[in-house]
Design a protein around this motif. Sequence first.
Motif, short mmCIF file in Angstrom:
data_model
loop_
_atom_site.label_atom_id
_atom_site.label_comp_id
_atom_site.label_asym_id
_atom_site.label_seq_id
_atom_site.Cartn_x
_atom_site.Cartn_y
_atom_site.Cartn_z
N ASP A 108 0.79 -1.22 0.00
CA ASP A 108 0.00 0.00 0.00
C ASP A 108 0.83 1.28 0.00
O ASP A 108 0.29 2.37 -0.18
N VAL A 145 -4.09 -4.83 -3.03
CA VAL A 145 -3.23 -3.98 -2.20
C VAL A 145 -3.16 -4.59 -0.81
O VAL A 145 -4.17 -4.93 -0.21
N ARG A 163 -2.45 3.54 -0.41
CA ARG A 163 -3.22 3.58 0.84
C ARG A 163 -4.04 4.85 0.95
O ARG A 163 -5.06 4.88 1.64
#
Length: 134
Positions: free
Chosen positions: A33, A54, A86
């Motif tokens: 991420d 991810v 992220r």
Amino acid sequence: MTLIHTQPRPADANPAHRTAVKGMEAAGPQVCDDMSVEVALAVMAAARTSRLVVCDQDDQRTGLVTRTELAAVRDSSDYTDRVRLRDILGDHGSSTSPVTTMAEAEHETRSRRLGVLPVVDEQGSGLGVLALSR
């Protein structure tokens, strides 16, 4: 009278009773991420895939991103090269278990308007994805 041997019908012959693990396809490469959007797009291009799983630093699945989503982020006016995966995951926490029936998974995918639904094991590791057929 003639004895006829019959074979029992497989449990997954009825699509409503098939499990998600039988209907899934490969999820795509797993990436961390902290990867940038540009690098993620390059990974997708190299892997010839339209999505990436991810994961966090502990290899636990945290989401799924698509090429379309990443291109939209990259093309937005707020984009910088510091944007990480992220930062853009949003509500991609939707996933299903390998024992979920296909009917249940399809209902969830359609009701939540998801393009794909990740299939994850008990530890949160990505096993594959279910994609709606067009």
